[in-house]
Scaffold this active site. Sequence first.
Site, PDB file in Angstrom:
ATOM      1  CB  SER A 117      -0.967  -0.098   1.344  1.00 27.04           C
ATOM      2  OG  SER A 117      -0.297   0.041   2.426  1.00 27.04           O
ATOM      3  CG  HIS A 138      -3.117  -0.950  -3.001  1.00 29.00           C
ATOM      4  ND1 HIS A 138      -3.670   0.174  -2.704  1.00 29.00           N
ATOM      5  CD2 HIS A 138      -3.098  -1.638  -1.908  1.00 29.00           C
ATOM      6  CE1 HIS A 138      -3.713   0.303  -1.408  1.00 29.00           C
ATOM      7  NE2 HIS A 138      -3.174  -0.949  -0.967  1.00 29.00           N
ATOM      8  CD  GLU A 150      -4.476   2.832  -5.550  1.00 26.36           C
ATOM      9  OE1 GLU A 150      -4.890   4.009  -5.852  1.00 26.36           O
ATOM     10  OE2 GLU A 150      -3.703   2.252  -4.595  1.00 26.36           O
ATOM     11  CG  ASN A 189      -3.141   4.335   1.067  1.00 28.23           C
ATOM     12  OD1 ASN A 189      -4.286   4.326   1.516  1.00 28.23           O
ATOM     13  ND2 ASN A 189      -2.459   3.188   1.012  1.00 28.23           N
TER      14      ASN A 189
END
Length: 282
Positions: A117, A138, A150, A189
């Site tokens: 991540s 991800h 992702e 993120n």
Amino acid sequence: MELVGVIGGGTMGAGIAEVCAKAGSSVLVLETKEEFAAAARERIAKSINRGVAKGKITQEDADAAIARVRVTLDMEEFADRDLVIEAAPEIEALKYEIFGKLDKIVKPAGILATNTSSIPVIKIAKATSRPGQVVGVHFFNPVPVMPLVEIVVSLTTSEETVLAVTDYAKNTLRKKTVRAGDRSGFIVNALLIPYLCQAVRMLESGYATAEDIDEAMKGGCGYPMGPLTLLDTVGLDIALAAAESLYAEFAEPHYAPPALLRRMVDAGRLGKKTGRGFYEYA
């Protein structure tokens, strides 16, 4: 990609194994100890059977999906995998070690993916002799529920690899995919972590209670859960690792991990998985 390997049978690894198995892939999960392997088997079966109870999958299909998952302690069994997805803890040295070993074991045509991540994919790719076949894939927690994946493309990832994993995630797993550049935090993120860190700072300063912060963001912004509940769900250790990675790369104050977040991780209060984070869980 009929033969899929997953490194790690924890929350994320088990979720990835589940969605791959339900989509028809034969899944091999690697664990480090028999007790962890048994826990992974139980975690996967319990989650799939929960879908039966909710009417989302038939018992026949659930049994078939569970039968397509096997947990092993031997990485050598990954030699025939078309795709291996690593879901180990966010420790750079550990990931380098894992990918170095996979590179020597997995067949030359196999794709090696990381569910990291926060760690740049290029760093992980450099641990192998096949950087063109290393890519970020991800997923988000809980994997069976969250629709997004992702696809993280490093400077060395081949377009063939990108197309292959995107096709698998989109057309086999039925996930929504977005393509992200290989920078810390990727898309989600990089936007989410500053918001979560600010919520912790607000709590830390005494400005508002955890309950009021969460209720405000649910009622005022329409979010399904508040930031502190989300941190407990994701895992405070995971969020801290992401914040540290973002701050190390960009040195921008809003990425800096709050002191309270660090201390809670030090205390082992990681959220739902340990029974206590910003809230307590039975």
